[in-house]
Enzyme design. Sequence first.
Site, mmCIF file in Angstrom:
data_model
loop_
_atom_site.group_PDB
_atom_site.id
_atom_site.type_symbol
_atom_site.label_atom_id
_atom_site.label_comp_id
_atom_site.label_asym_id
_atom_site.label_seq_id
_atom_site.Cartn_x
_atom_site.Cartn_y
_atom_site.Cartn_z
ATOM 1 N N THR A 201 0.857 -1.184 0.000
ATOM 2 C CA THR A 201 0.000 0.000 0.000
ATOM 3 C C THR A 201 0.892 1.233 0.000
ATOM 4 O OG1 THR A 201 -0.182 -0.116 2.423
ATOM 5 C CG2 THR A 201 -1.942 -1.125 1.131
ATOM 6 N N LEU A 202 0.501 2.241 -0.775
ATOM 7 C CA LEU A 202 1.377 3.383 -1.041
ATOM 8 C C LEU A 202 1.082 4.554 -0.119
ATOM 9 C CD1 LEU A 202 1.167 3.173 -4.939
ATOM 10 C CD2 LEU A 202 3.071 2.402 -3.484
ATOM 11 N N GLY A 205 -2.074 6.998 -0.317
ATOM 12 C CA GLY A 205 -3.258 6.325 -0.862
ATOM 13 C C GLY A 205 -2.953 5.466 -2.070
ATOM 14 N N ASP A 234 -5.320 -1.909 7.748
ATOM 15 C CA ASP A 234 -6.246 -2.993 8.116
ATOM 16 C C ASP A 234 -7.523 -2.915 7.281
ATOM 17 O OD1 ASP A 234 -4.318 -3.275 10.118
ATOM 18 O OD2 ASP A 234 -5.494 -2.111 11.553
#
Length: 296
Positions: A201-202, A205, A234
């Site tokens: 995940t960046l 976003g 999560d």
Amino acid sequence: MRLDVICMGNLNYDITFILERFPEFHEKVNAKEVYTGLGGSAGNTATWLSLLGLKVGFIGSVGNDDFGRLHLEFFKKIGVDTRGIKVVDEPTGVAVMMVIGEDKRIVKYPGANRFKEVREDYLKLARHLHLSSNPLSLVEKAVTLAKNLGLTVSFDPGEMEVPKNIEEKVDILMMNEDEFKRKYGDLKNITKVKSRIAIATLNGGGALVRDQNGKVYEVRGLSAKAVDTTGGGDSFNAGFIYGFLNGWDVVSSAKLGMLLAYLTVQKVGARSAVIPLEEVKKKANELNLDLPFNSS
């Protein structure tokens, strides 16, 4: 009762302070806001998955205290099966967070979390196992048991190291950009990760996703001003797992994960933004995400 997903991880009571600046040595500062509530990475993911309509169970451990009872009552209220949660004579885990935007400092006390156990008879009830950070020996046991029983497995290791024997067995390995870089170096090394699907995940976003055929996709399009990033990863995990279990392609699954993370970071607390499936569908339509809910 058959389950779609069993999540395994820590259950904590979270105390989150929103600050204008961090205290200096021996200094007290007043927080702008405080949030108290239930947390723990796998517990946050389980909460979203249950509200999205999946049948969810949990493997964990809580203390025989007020915080432990709150966890059990909350899960029962939202329909999460609690038969895999032990109650022990140790304090329930606690996490204290100090937050300024995306800068976050955390102190944790694991307490009862140290006593969780994996049971084969419980795993047999599910078709997918999701793991967050756990003792390595427990992760190895859970992954091996799950694969022997025919379950698919997702794993968000957080700060944990990921041994190659685990990496190769996992269907979905998911972590944030900073964790990925610490473990694997440059993001382009996502093609070298041995899990069936790999996700980073960046920051800001979105996500980088490598599918089972080795093709890499960058999924972006939603960026929110973060009030509190706690639980963002999560939430992403829950969205991706929902899509995966419903047969969506990796891009659609990552878009749903991005949406749930986008909603989460705009509120204080890991579970404050959780909404039912019908409301998630409305948000997706408003943001023109074109998700294949009707095929689920």
